[in-house]
Design an enzyme around this catalytic site. Structure first.
Site, short mmCIF file in Angstrom:
data_model
loop_
_atom_site.label_atom_id
_atom_site.label_comp_id
_atom_site.label_asym_id
_atom_site.label_seq_id
_atom_site.Cartn_x
_atom_site.Cartn_y
_atom_site.Cartn_z
CE LYS A 57 -1.89 2.91 2.15
NZ LYS A 57 -1.59 4.45 1.82
CB THR A 85 6.44 7.69 15.85
OG1 THR A 85 7.94 7.88 15.41
CG2 THR A 85 6.33 7.05 17.24
CD GLU A 86 -0.63 10.76 14.73
OE1 GLU A 86 0.18 11.68 13.93
OE2 GLU A 86 -1.72 11.01 14.72
CB VAL A 87 0.69 5.92 10.86
CG1 VAL A 87 0.27 4.50 10.26
CG2 VAL A 87 -0.09 7.17 10.66
N GLY A 88 2.70 4.46 12.92
CA GLY A 88 3.47 3.24 13.42
C GLY A 88 2.80 2.43 14.60
CB CYS A 123 13.14 8.72 8.36
SG CYS A 123 13.98 7.63 7.53
CD GLU A 149 10.07 12.53 11.59
OE1 GLU A 149 8.97 11.81 11.87
OE2 GLU A 149 10.82 12.05 10.90
P1 NAP Z 1 1.75 8.62 7.78
O1 NAP Z 1 0.57 9.10 8.07
O2 NAP Z 1 2.55 7.89 8.72
O3 NAP Z 1 1.75 7.87 6.45
C1 NAP Z 1 2.79 6.61 5.99
C2 NAP Z 1 1.92 5.66 5.48
O4 NAP Z 1 0.99 5.00 6.22
C3 NAP Z 1 1.19 5.99 4.28
O5 NAP Z 1 1.27 5.16 3.08
C4 NAP Z 1 -0.20 6.13 4.88
O6 NAP Z 1 -1.27 6.12 3.99
C5 NAP Z 1 -0.29 5.09 5.90
N1 NAP Z 1 -1.36 5.26 6.91
C6 NAP Z 1 -1.88 6.42 7.32
N2 NAP Z 1 -2.61 6.16 8.29
C7 NAP Z 1 -2.59 4.76 8.45
C8 NAP Z 1 -3.39 3.80 9.23
N3 NAP Z 1 -4.34 4.28 10.11
N4 NAP Z 1 -3.43 2.54 9.14
C9 NAP Z 1 -2.58 2.05 8.08
N5 NAP Z 1 -1.67 2.86 7.47
C10 NAP Z 1 -1.90 4.18 7.54
O7 NAP Z 1 2.80 9.76 7.48
P2 NAP Z 1 2.27 11.08 6.77
O8 NAP Z 1 0.95 11.62 6.98
O9 NAP Z 1 2.31 10.92 5.32
O10 NAP Z 1 3.36 12.29 7.06
C11 NAP Z 1 3.11 12.39 8.83
C12 NAP Z 1 4.43 12.84 9.29
O11 NAP Z 1 4.96 11.44 9.09
C13 NAP Z 1 5.56 13.60 8.50
O12 NAP Z 1 5.38 14.98 8.79
C14 NAP Z 1 6.77 13.11 9.22
O13 NAP Z 1 6.95 13.65 10.31
C15 NAP Z 1 6.61 11.76 9.30
N6 NAP Z 1 7.05 10.82 8.32
C16 NAP Z 1 8.08 10.19 8.60
C17 NAP Z 1 8.41 9.23 7.73
C18 NAP Z 1 9.82 8.57 7.80
O14 NAP Z 1 10.72 8.07 7.22
N7 NAP Z 1 10.13 8.15 9.23
C19 NAP Z 1 7.93 9.27 6.50
C20 NAP Z 1 6.92 9.96 6.01
C21 NAP Z 1 6.41 10.82 7.07
P3 NAP Z 1 -1.87 7.64 3.09
O15 NAP Z 1 -0.70 8.25 2.62
O16 NAP Z 1 -2.45 7.10 2.11
O17 NAP Z 1 -2.65 8.36 4.28
#
Ligand code: NAP
Ligand code: MG
Length: 497
Positions: A196, A251-254, A305, A401
């Site tokens: 995904k 980290t939140e979604v993790g 990251c 972050e």
């Molecule tokens: P994110 O929400 O963590 O998205 C990462 C992946 O998880 C995307 O494929 C997203 O899908 C998916 N996702 C979102 N909610 C989910 C859920 N409830 N269950 C399962 N999968 C889910 O990251 P983001 O919103 O794109 O970015 C937000 C912040 O995350 C950034 O500002 C940054 O601080 C951090 N981030 C960190 C990294 C890293 O490499 N550590 C990478 C990206 C972002 P969708 O995109 O389709 O919603």
């Protein structure tokens, strides 16, 4: 901002096609018929539509991956054949490297040159590295000490077996590379995959599916479901037929994915956020350290990251190093990633632009000094490379972050103090130390709580070197032999012979 839009006709044709999802070796629409709109982050213009898959589509993809794992030719395939297929896939990626780089540039906003020499090249190298592992997955034999049945003889061995169906969910900052970091070890070990991609950046994942099919993988081995995290991502992470989840993102979604995984004891690896320190010791060459620190934060527009987003400079060099980074930042030209003159492209989305500028405003209002940058530009999602100076280690800009081109700099007086500050973070992904004193570096390395430590360099990632975090930066490792261990299960066998 003027855009140079000279991409290959084949790339444009790919963008313009009616996109479908790749499930069970076929291109299919979302069962709901819904789609989502992609935008070019450099112009904010609409790029194309892709299907918005949901739980139903995820179910079909997981069933296809399950069948491919349980019954197909794939499960009987010998390691040498898995190796050859991975090598073939790498060759196809190399053949189409320019197109993959263009897609990454248009969809994500990053420089096409960097996409070619970093993202796509690392993918090719990584697939070849993982092709090598396919024939080197080994178990162990164990001598049994059972005190009972003294006449009996036992033979015991431990098999390493593919973990099964892998659900991979990735972020938008390195769309193809993050997907390959999951796909490579999965295909080397004999797993099957449902990917995904991030809703912002699914194009290279869809192109990758075509290359996987062209390479000759059996149907169902690799599936791509485009859709939102809240629907498709959540459905994948709670699917009972998924054996392992692998995630890169916040980290939140993790944490959400980790909790969902625990319900069905699904194996999981999480590569999450970071707030990595760059440390410049008093003996370092200040000009080299400044150039390195600028690269550590501004590469990929800070959307990395392991970006060096906290800078600690010995007070002797503080003004020089911060001044040098500010002058590097002030010379950076913002623009389209297709323009060779561009030094920094846009952020991924308006949401990310708002998030980053929100942090800058918060910094301003809480007394941080702005050494350079601090504003956004349009019509794309641009934010100027920004350096801020803080004396308050608890400030959110020092702790959270930001994921954009924003560096927070702080002076220090001695090594104990800087190690304390470097470790004063909920994250522990990476750190870099700039020094010419070998023993100082060696003494510091064990004291830094991070998964990677770089000396006189930053963000140097190699297929053979494991990458992953301590603390809230996640667990498990990508790359290296470590990755193989996370895509296999142990099976202990004891035979009475
Ligand atoms: P994110 O929400 O963590 O998205 C990462 C992946 O998880 C995307 O494929 C997203 O899908 C998916 N996702 C979102 N909610 C989910 C859920 N409830 N269950 C399962 N999968 C889910 O990251 P983001 O919103 O794109 O970015 C937000 C912040 O995350 C950034 O500002 C940054 O601080 C951090 N981030 C960190 C990294 C890293 O490499 N550590 C990478 C990206 C972002 P969708 O995109 O389709 O919603
Ligand atoms: Mg998203």
């Amino acid at each position: 901002m003027e855009q140079a839009m000279n991409i290959q006709p084949a790339t444009q044709a790919f963008i313009d096609r009616a996109h479908k999802m790749w499930i069970n070796g076929q291109w299919v629409d979302a069962r709901s018929g819904q789609s989502m709109t992609l935008r070019n982050p450099a112009t904010a213009e609409i790029l194309c539509e892709v299907p918005k898959g949901n739980k139903e589509d995820v179910d079909l993809a997981v069933q296809a991956a399950r069948r491919a794992f349980d019954d197909s030719a794939w499960s009987r395939m010998r390691p040498r054949e898995r190796q050859n297929l991975l090598w073939r896939l790498a060759d196809l990626m190399e053949r189409d490297a320019d197109q993959l780089a263009e897609l990454e540039c248009i969809n994500n906003g990053k420089s096409v040159t960097m996409a070619r020499v970093v993202d796509v090249q690392l993918c090719i190298d990584f697939m070849r590295y993982m092709a090598g592992w396919a024939t080197k997955i080994q178990g162990e034999t164990v001598e049994v000490s059972m005190p009972l049945m003294p006449q009996a003889q036992f033979h015991s061995f431990i098999r390493r077996e593919a973990v099964g169906v892998v659900g991979a969910i990735v972020a938008w900052n390195f769309p193809l590379l993050l997907a390959c970091w999951k796909l490579g070890p999965a295909l080397a070990t004999g797993c099957t995959v449902v990917l995904k991609p991030a809703d912002e950046t699914p194009l290279t994942a869809l192109r990758l599916a075509e290359l996987v099919a062209e390479a000759g993988y059996p149907e169902g081995v690799f599936n791509v479901v485009t859709g939102s995290g809240a629907e498709a991502g959540a459905a994948l992470s709670s699917h009972p037929d998924v054996d392992k989840l692998t995630f890169t993102g916040s980290t939140e979604v993790g944490k959400l994915i980790g909790k969902a995984a625990m319900d069905s004891m699904t194996r999981i690896t999480l590569e999450l956020g970071g707030k990595s320190p760059t440390i410049v010791l008093d003996d370092a060459d200040p000009a080299a350290a400044a150039a390195g620190a600028a690269g550590a934060i501004f590469f990929n527009h800070g959307q990395v990251c392991c970006a060096g987003s906290r800078l600690y400079v010995h007070k002797k060099h503080f003004d020089n190093v911060v001044g040098d980074i500010a002058s590097i930042a002030n010379k950076m030209k913002l623009g389209s990633g297709l323009d060779p003159a561009t030094d920094m492209g846009p952020l991924i989305s308006e949401k990310q632009q708002r998030r980053v500028t929100g942090y800058i405003e918060q910094g301003r209002s809480t007394g941080l000094e702005i050494a350079c940058g601090g504003s956004s530009e349009g019509p794309g999602y641009f934010v100027k490379p920004t350096v801020m100076v803080s004396t308050d280690h608890k400030n959110p800009l020092v702790q959270e972050e930001i994921f954009g081109p924003v560096l927070v700099a702080m002076p220090f007086s001695d090594v104990d103090e800087v190690i304390r500050m470097a470790n004063d973070s909920c994250y522990g992904l990476a750190a870099s130390i700039w020094t010419n004193n070998l023993s100082a570096a060696h003494r510091m390395i064990p004291r830094i709580r991070a998964g990677s430590v770089w000396i006189n360099c930053h963000s140097v990632l190699d297929p053979a070197v494991p990458f992953g975090g301590h603390k809230l930066s996640g667990f498990g490792r990508e790359m290296g032999a470590a990755a193989i261990s996370y895509y296999t299960e142990m099976k202990s066998v004891v035979m009475s012979v």
